[in-house]
Each structure stands twice: as C-alpha cells, then as structure tokens.
Design a protein around this motif. Structure first.
Motif, PDB file in Angstrom:
ATOM      1  N   CYS A  39      57.892 -33.834  43.199  1.00 51.35           N
ATOM      2  CA  CYS A  39      58.890 -33.286  42.272  1.00 51.35           C
ATOM      3  C   CYS A  39      59.997 -34.309  42.008  1.00 51.35           C
ATOM      4  CB  CYS A  39      59.465 -31.979  42.805  1.00 51.35           C
ATOM      5  SG  CYS A  39      60.106 -32.086  44.491  1.00 51.35           S
ATOM      6  N   ALA A  43      60.909 -36.260  38.471  1.00 48.86           N
ATOM      7  CA  ALA A  43      62.252 -36.142  37.911  1.00 48.86           C
ATOM      8  C   ALA A  43      62.961 -37.487  37.764  1.00 48.86           C
ATOM      9  CB  ALA A  43      63.098 -35.205  38.778  1.00 48.86           C
ATOM     10  N   CYS A  72      59.890 -34.435  50.139  1.00 49.75           N
ATOM     11  CA  CYS A  72      60.668 -33.392  49.477  1.00 49.75           C
ATOM     12  C   CYS A  72      61.714 -32.804  50.426  1.00 49.75           C
ATOM     13  CB  CYS A  72      59.725 -32.295  48.984  1.00 49.75           C
ATOM     14  SG  CYS A  72      60.569 -30.959  48.124  1.00 49.75           S
ATOM     15  N   CYS A  76      63.985 -28.798  44.889  1.00 48.10           N
ATOM     16  CA  CYS A  76      63.237 -29.287  43.731  1.00 48.10           C
ATOM     17  C   CYS A  76      63.969 -29.117  42.402  1.00 48.10           C
ATOM     18  CB  CYS A  76      61.874 -28.607  43.665  1.00 48.10           C
ATOM     19  SG  CYS A  76      60.899 -28.818  45.162  1.00 48.10           S
ATOM     20  N   GLN A  77      64.700 -28.026  42.250  1.00 49.71           N
ATOM     21  CA  GLN A  77      65.388 -27.788  40.985  1.00 49.71           C
ATOM     22  C   GLN A  77      66.544 -28.757  40.755  1.00 49.71           C
ATOM     23  OE1 GLN A  77      65.491 -25.937  43.687  1.00 49.71           O
ATOM     24  NE2 GLN A  77      67.537 -25.175  44.060  1.00 49.71           N
ATOM     25  N   ASN A  78      66.903 -29.530  41.786  1.00 42.63           N
ATOM     26  CA  ASN A  78      68.033 -30.465  41.692  1.00 42.63           C
ATOM     27  C   ASN A  78      67.601 -31.924  41.819  1.00 42.63           C
ATOM     28  OD1 ASN A  78      70.315 -28.545  41.571  1.00 42.63           O
ATOM     29  ND2 ASN A  78      69.476 -27.903  43.534  1.00 42.63           N
ATOM     30  N   GLU A  79      66.314 -32.190  41.679  1.00 38.96           N
ATOM     31  CA  GLU A  79      65.810 -33.561  41.826  1.00 38.96           C
ATOM     32  C   GLU A  79      66.303 -34.455  40.696  1.00 38.96           C
ATOM     33  OE1 GLU A  79      64.368 -34.855  44.305  1.00 38.96           O
ATOM     34  OE2 GLU A  79      63.601 -33.162  45.411  1.00 38.96           O
ATOM     35  N   THR A  81      67.077 -35.901  44.455  1.00 38.69           N
ATOM     36  CA  THR A  81      68.086 -35.641  45.476  1.00 38.69           C
ATOM     37  C   THR A  81      68.200 -36.842  46.403  1.00 38.69           C
ATOM     38  OG1 THR A  81      66.433 -34.493  46.818  1.00 38.69           O
ATOM     39  CG2 THR A  81      67.880 -33.132  45.449  1.00 38.69           C
ATOM     40  N   ARG A  96      70.555 -34.202  41.303  1.00 39.77           N
ATOM     41  CA  ARG A  96      70.443 -34.729  39.940  1.00 39.77           C
ATOM     42  C   ARG A  96      71.000 -36.158  39.867  1.00 39.77           C
ATOM     43  NH1 ARG A  96      72.146 -29.310  39.228  1.00 39.77           N
ATOM     44  NH2 ARG A  96      70.426 -28.021  38.534  1.00 39.77           N
TER      45      ARG A  96
END
Length: 131
Positions: A39, A43, A72, A76-79, A81, A96
């Motif tokens: 992920c 990203a 990881c 994941c939603q903030n990759e 990281t 992000r």
C-alpha cells in the motif's frame, strides 16, 4: 567489461564505503523508517524514501541519520507513512509523506527539532512524554 584504472577503483571503494556507513546503526542520533508495504509503495513511498536519502545527504547528516524500510504499519489510508525516532524527541509517525513533506521533515524535525503537527498520525500520550 573494461578494466578499471586504480583511480576508478579507489572512487568505487570510497563510494561503497559511504553507502555502508549509511546502513550502520552505531552512533546515529535519528532514524527515519519508511513503510514500504504494497500500500505504501502504491501511494508513492519509493519517491518518499528517495527524497529522504537526498535531503539527508544534502544536509550532510548521513553520519548521524539512518534511513530504514519496514513493512506496512497498518495505516494504509495515510500512506506513505514514516516514523521518525530521534534522541531527545518523542517517536512520531507522520502520514501522507510526499517527497516535499520529506524535505520539510528533514529541515524542521531533524534540523530544527520541531514537530510537523499537521502531519502527525501517532505519538506518545502527553503524560508519558519527557519535556
């Protein structure tokens, strides 16, 4: 393959020794840990990692900062990281982290010892942080 001159061999040795020193952990005051799970890679973590390497080199901090990769981190939603572990400061996970943010982390967190409040995903609770 063409034969190398003695001077070319010396340059190659010096370059290789510098790369090895970057990987040693002894004497380092900071670690930058970039999440490189699938992920994170999707990203843009590879570009982020490359930006950290460039910025640390540009600031002449290669002898005191180690840049590492991990899998990881579960965010994941903030990759991408990145965790920054630095002597005298709390361990911080930033989210992000683009190449531009990587540059800002080196300049502010590592050099000026300031946190990038708007990028922090996780840090120790205030009651356990040392002032």
């Amino acid at each position: 393959m063409a034969k190398m001159t003695l001077e070319e061999l010396r340059k190659l040795r010096e370059s290789t020794q510098q790369q090895i020193k970057k990987r040693e952990t002894d004497g380092k005051t900071a670690q930058i840990i970039v999440a490189m799970g699938t992920c994170g890679i999707a990203a843009g973590a590879k570009a982020t990692l490359d930006a950290f390497v460039k910025e640390v080199d540009d600031h002449g901090m290669g002898g005191s900062v180690i840049i590492r990769q991990t899998g990881c981190m579960g965010l994941c939603q903030n990759e991408p990281t990145v965790e920054v572990v630095m002597t005298g400061m709390p361990n911080i996970i930033y989210g992000r982290v683009t190449p531009d943010v990587a540059k800002e982390i080196v300049e502010r967190h590592l050099v000026k010892k300031e946190l990038l409040e708007d990028r922090i995903l996780d840090r120790p609770a205030r009651d356990i942080m040392k002032n």
